[in-house]
Design a protein around this motif. Structure first.
Motif, short mmCIF file in Angstrom:
data_model
loop_
_atom_site.label_atom_id
_atom_site.label_comp_id
_atom_site.label_asym_id
_atom_site.label_seq_id
_atom_site.Cartn_x
_atom_site.Cartn_y
_atom_site.Cartn_z
N ILE A 40 0.80 -0.63 -0.15
CA ILE A 40 -0.08 -0.31 -0.03
C ILE A 40 1.04 1.09 0.14
O ILE A 40 2.21 1.16 0.67
CB ILE A 40 -1.20 0.10 1.12
CG1 ILE A 40 -1.60 -1.37 1.52
CG2 ILE A 40 -1.64 1.24 1.31
CD1 ILE A 40 -2.23 -1.09 0.43
N TYR A 41 0.47 2.53 -0.72
CA TYR A 41 1.21 3.02 -1.20
C TYR A 41 0.84 4.89 0.18
O TYR A 41 -0.77 4.74 0.16
CB TYR A 41 1.29 3.89 -2.50
CG TYR A 41 2.05 4.92 -2.47
CD1 TYR A 41 3.27 5.38 -2.78
CD2 TYR A 41 0.85 5.68 -2.52
CE1 TYR A 41 4.38 6.16 -2.81
CE2 TYR A 41 2.26 7.68 -2.49
CZ TYR A 41 3.73 7.33 -2.66
OH TYR A 41 3.88 8.82 -2.81
N HIS A 94 -7.47 3.54 -5.75
CA HIS A 94 -7.61 2.41 -5.95
C HIS A 94 -6.93 2.88 -7.62
O HIS A 94 -7.91 3.51 -8.58
CB HIS A 94 -8.12 1.10 -6.08
CG HIS A 94 -9.07 0.76 -4.28
ND1 HIS A 94 -8.63 -0.20 -4.37
CD2 HIS A 94 -9.98 1.86 -4.09
CE1 HIS A 94 -9.17 -0.30 -3.44
NE2 HIS A 94 -10.09 0.83 -2.38
N TYR A 95 -5.45 2.09 -7.68
CA TYR A 95 -5.02 2.14 -8.93
C TYR A 95 -4.91 0.93 -10.11
O TYR A 95 -5.70 0.14 -9.74
CB TYR A 95 -3.81 2.47 -9.34
CG TYR A 95 -3.81 3.84 -8.44
CD1 TYR A 95 -3.78 5.38 -8.98
CD2 TYR A 95 -2.90 3.87 -7.25
CE1 TYR A 95 -3.77 5.80 -8.94
CE2 TYR A 95 -2.84 5.29 -6.56
CZ TYR A 95 -3.11 6.15 -7.04
OH TYR A 95 -2.71 7.59 -6.90
N PRO A 96 -5.71 1.04 -11.26
CA PRO A 96 -5.74 0.14 -11.99
C PRO A 96 -3.95 -0.55 -11.56
O PRO A 96 -3.30 -0.21 -10.93
CB PRO A 96 -5.20 0.85 -13.36
CG PRO A 96 -6.05 1.84 -13.70
CD PRO A 96 -5.53 2.43 -12.26
N GLU A 97 -3.66 -2.18 -11.79
CA GLU A 97 -3.25 -2.85 -12.14
C GLU A 97 -1.66 -3.37 -12.66
O GLU A 97 -1.78 -3.59 -13.88
CB GLU A 97 -3.29 -4.53 -11.58
CG GLU A 97 -4.37 -4.62 -10.80
CD GLU A 97 -5.09 -6.07 -10.47
OE1 GLU A 97 -4.70 -6.35 -11.41
OE2 GLU A 97 -5.79 -6.52 -10.04
N ALA A 98 -0.98 -1.50 -12.63
CA ALA A 98 -0.04 -1.26 -13.33
C ALA A 98 1.64 -2.02 -13.25
O ALA A 98 2.06 -2.11 -13.89
CB ALA A 98 0.69 0.38 -14.64
N ASP A 120 3.21 -3.13 -8.94
CA ASP A 120 2.63 -4.71 -7.31
C ASP A 120 2.48 -3.17 -6.55
O ASP A 120 2.19 -4.05 -5.40
CB ASP A 120 4.27 -4.89 -6.96
CG ASP A 120 4.54 -3.91 -6.83
OD1 ASP A 120 5.16 -2.43 -7.11
OD2 ASP A 120 5.74 -4.16 -5.76
N VAL A 121 1.87 -1.52 -6.67
CA VAL A 121 1.27 -0.78 -5.84
C VAL A 121 -0.16 -0.38 -6.70
O VAL A 121 -0.70 0.32 -7.41
CB VAL A 121 2.47 -0.02 -5.51
CG1 VAL A 121 0.74 1.31 -4.32
CG2 VAL A 121 3.53 -0.39 -4.82
N LYS A 122 -1.22 -1.06 -5.97
CA LYS A 122 -2.28 -0.73 -6.46
C LYS A 122 -3.68 0.42 -5.85
O LYS A 122 -4.62 0.53 -6.13
CB LYS A 122 -3.48 -1.87 -6.38
CG LYS A 122 -1.96 -3.35 -7.77
CD LYS A 122 -2.90 -4.66 -6.98
CE LYS A 122 -2.34 -4.95 -8.25
NZ LYS A 122 -0.67 -5.78 -7.52
N VAL A 123 -2.79 0.77 -4.27
CA VAL A 123 -3.87 1.15 -3.65
C VAL A 123 -3.33 2.42 -2.66
O VAL A 123 -2.10 2.34 -2.76
CB VAL A 123 -4.38 -0.04 -2.84
CG1 VAL A 123 -5.08 1.26 -1.52
CG2 VAL A 123 -4.90 -1.00 -3.34
#
Length: 106
Positions: free
Chosen positions: A3-4, A63-67, A69-72
């Motif tokens: 998580i960022y 929430h970010y697209p799965e571009a 390894d950090v998606k949230v």
């Protein structure tokens, strides 16, 4: 799950900087819950300063697209510390204890 996190640090009279970086959490925290940052992941001196309880409330979850390894991204409550000396200790604690990035507003 990585998580960022992002939050700002202030004294009562000025903006000091931001703390950002990734943490591995068991799940995505919900808005209103807290991320506990009182137990460092890496060796550093224990921290006890007025204004920092160790828990920062979650204010936003993005929430970010799965571009990668950090998606949230989780935005945490701002942290206000009374003295500049204590702010330096807190920033050092986050940098050394959690390997987070410190960006001072100078």
């Amino acid at each position: 799950m990585k998580i960022y996190i992002d939050f700002s640090v202030f004294t009562e009279t000025s903006s000091i900087g931001t703390v950002t970086g990734t943490l591995a959490l068991a799940a995505v925290p919900e808005i209103g819950s807290a991320v506990i940052l009182s137990y460092p992941l890496f060796h550093t001196e224990p921290l006890s300063v007025k204004g920092f309880s160790g828990a920062l409330a979650v204010t936003h979850v993005l929430h970010y697209p799965e571009a990668d390894d950090v998606k949230v991204m989780v935005m945490l409550d701002d942290l206000t510390i009374e003295s500049v000396d204590d702010v330096e200790r807190v920033m050092h604690f986050f940098e050394e204890g959690f390997n987070l990035n410190i960006d001072y507003h100078r």
